[in-house]
Design a protein around this motif. Structure first.
Motif, PDB file in Angstrom:
ATOM      1  N   ARG A   1     -18.637  28.432 -40.081  1.00 56.00           N
ATOM      2  CA  ARG A   1     -17.005  27.784 -40.372  1.00 56.00           C
ATOM      3  C   ARG A   1     -16.963  26.684 -39.288  1.00 56.00           C
ATOM      4  N   VAL A   2     -17.535  26.827 -38.112  1.00 54.15           N
ATOM      5  CA  VAL A   2     -17.496  25.366 -37.203  1.00 54.15           C
ATOM      6  C   VAL A   2     -18.161  24.225 -37.855  1.00 54.15           C
ATOM      7  N   LEU A   3     -19.215  24.494 -38.275  1.00 55.48           N
ATOM      8  CA  LEU A   3     -19.951  23.482 -39.036  1.00 55.48           C
ATOM      9  C   LEU A   3     -19.256  22.706 -40.249  1.00 55.48           C
ATOM     10  N   ALA A   4     -18.773  23.861 -40.877  1.00 52.81           N
ATOM     11  CA  ALA A   4     -17.639  23.230 -41.971  1.00 52.81           C
ATOM     12  C   ALA A   4     -16.812  22.614 -41.443  1.00 52.81           C
ATOM     13  N   VAL A   5     -16.072  23.118 -40.484  1.00 57.70           N
ATOM     14  CA  VAL A   5     -14.792  22.530 -40.017  1.00 57.70           C
ATOM     15  C   VAL A   5     -15.002  21.016 -39.409  1.00 57.70           C
ATOM     16  N   VAL A   6     -16.227  20.937 -38.464  1.00 52.66           N
ATOM     17  CA  VAL A   6     -16.438  19.670 -37.782  1.00 52.66           C
ATOM     18  C   VAL A   6     -16.792  18.591 -38.666  1.00 52.66           C
ATOM     19  N   SER A   7     -17.370  18.966 -40.099  1.00 49.70           N
ATOM     20  CA  SER A   7     -17.537  17.841 -41.204  1.00 49.70           C
ATOM     21  C   SER A   7     -16.379  17.190 -41.521  1.00 49.70           C
ATOM     22  N   ASN A   8     -15.427  17.835 -41.399  1.00 47.35           N
ATOM     23  CA  ASN A   8     -13.950  17.096 -41.710  1.00 47.35           C
ATOM     24  C   ASN A   8     -13.574  16.288 -40.655  1.00 47.35           C
ATOM     25  N   GLU A   9     -13.346  14.963 -40.791  1.00 47.14           N
ATOM     26  CA  GLU A   9     -13.119  14.120 -39.690  1.00 47.14           C
ATOM     27  C   GLU A   9     -11.683  14.242 -38.984  1.00 47.14           C
ATOM     28  N   ASP A  10     -10.905  14.906 -39.862  1.00 49.51           N
ATOM     29  CA  ASP A  10      -9.681  15.020 -39.469  1.00 49.51           C
ATOM     30  C   ASP A  10      -9.324  16.202 -38.827  1.00 49.51           C
TER      31      ASP A  10
END
Length: 280
Positions: A26-35
């Motif tokens: 989940r961290v990797l997925a969230v960090v991929s979101n620039e916002d």
């Protein structure tokens, strides 16, 4: 970059491995979101207290060079940045994978070699134009397949290494004979199964191919860096060919810039210093 191989069917040799930690995914997925908001990411990590504690241990190690003590996940995100947090989440997750089997000497050697390769790849990236954090992660995970196979079958894999070294067998072929998959393709499979970037999975798949002189790619950074780790003394198992430090540096674009003021002894000393506090 080498073309990514099609994802193979789940190999039997990797079926005993635990899934990639949900919080890390989940961290990797969230960090991929620039916002992404720092608070949002911090709250996500805190959902798993043990993961949060491990992340802080790594944040305060010399591996990541924090100048001041990092006391909270939110502080780590601010001080180190999203790319570093992504790298650390991956590092913590893989450390969990190997930790239970770390008593096996061969596995510990591979893990230390992987950490050294990550630090070397980060330095190599700075003179090649490849993103340093991507290079660090790729260096760390280039032997993901080995770590996976050894974690699932620590005794069997260790014995295979002994036989391979004693009789001079080809490592990749011996892995295929015993496990129906070599560690390059096993690592590629795990990287794809855990939804890592395609570029990373491809670099893992081809890391045993020879480096290409002057090529600017994540693949090539990894090919040079793990061999540099061996040349500097972080050998996990005897390679097919013994490369010298000078031969490997010559493969890099801006090789003279990399080598300037950085003798093999000085470079190893700097890597040793950062490795000394690695929480492994």
């Amino acid at each position: 970059m080498s073309q990514l191989l099609a994802r193979p069917q789940a190999p039997w040799a990797l079926r005993l491995l635990p899934p990639f930690p949900a919080v890390a995914q989940r961290v990797l997925a969230v960090v991929s979101n620039e916002d992404v908001a720092i608070r949002e990411l911090g709250d996500l990590v805190k959902m798993d207290p043990s993961f949060s504690a491990e992340l802080l241990r790594f944040a305060n190690s010399a591996l990541f060079g924090a100048r001041h003590e990092v006391k909270s996940v939110s502080q780590a995100i601010v001080m180190l940045g999203l790319d570093r947090i992504k790298t650390m989440a991956t590092l913590v997750a893989v450390n969990r994978l190997v930790r239970s089997s770390m008593r096996v000497a061969a596995l510990r050697k591979v893990w230390i070699h992987s950490l050294a390769t990550a630090l070397i790849a980060e330095e190599v990236a700075r003179v090649t134009g490849v993103a340093a954090d991507a290079a660090y992660t790729a260096g760390l995970l280039h032997n993901l397949g080995t770590l996976g196979l050894m974690s699932a079958y620590p005794e069997e894999y260790s014995r295979m290494l002994e036989v391979t070294q004693d009789f001079g067998f080809d490592l990749l072929q011996t892995e295929r004979d015993l496990f129906d998959i070599d560690h390059c393709l096993a690592g590629c499979y795990l990287a794809q199964d855990w939804d890592f970037p395609d570029e990373l999975a491809a670099a893992i798949a081809v890391h045993h191919e020879d480096p290409v002189p002057g090529e600017v790619s994540l693949d090539n950074v990894v090919k040079v860096s793990w061999r540099l780790a061996d040349a500097l003394g972080y050998v996990a198992f005897p390679p097919d060919k013994a490369w010298t430090y000078a031969e490997l540096v010559a493969f890099l674009p801006n090789a003279s810039s990399f080598a300037r003021g950085k003798s093999p002894e000085e470079f190893k000393a700097s890597i040793d210093k950062r490795m000394a506090t690695a929480p492994v």
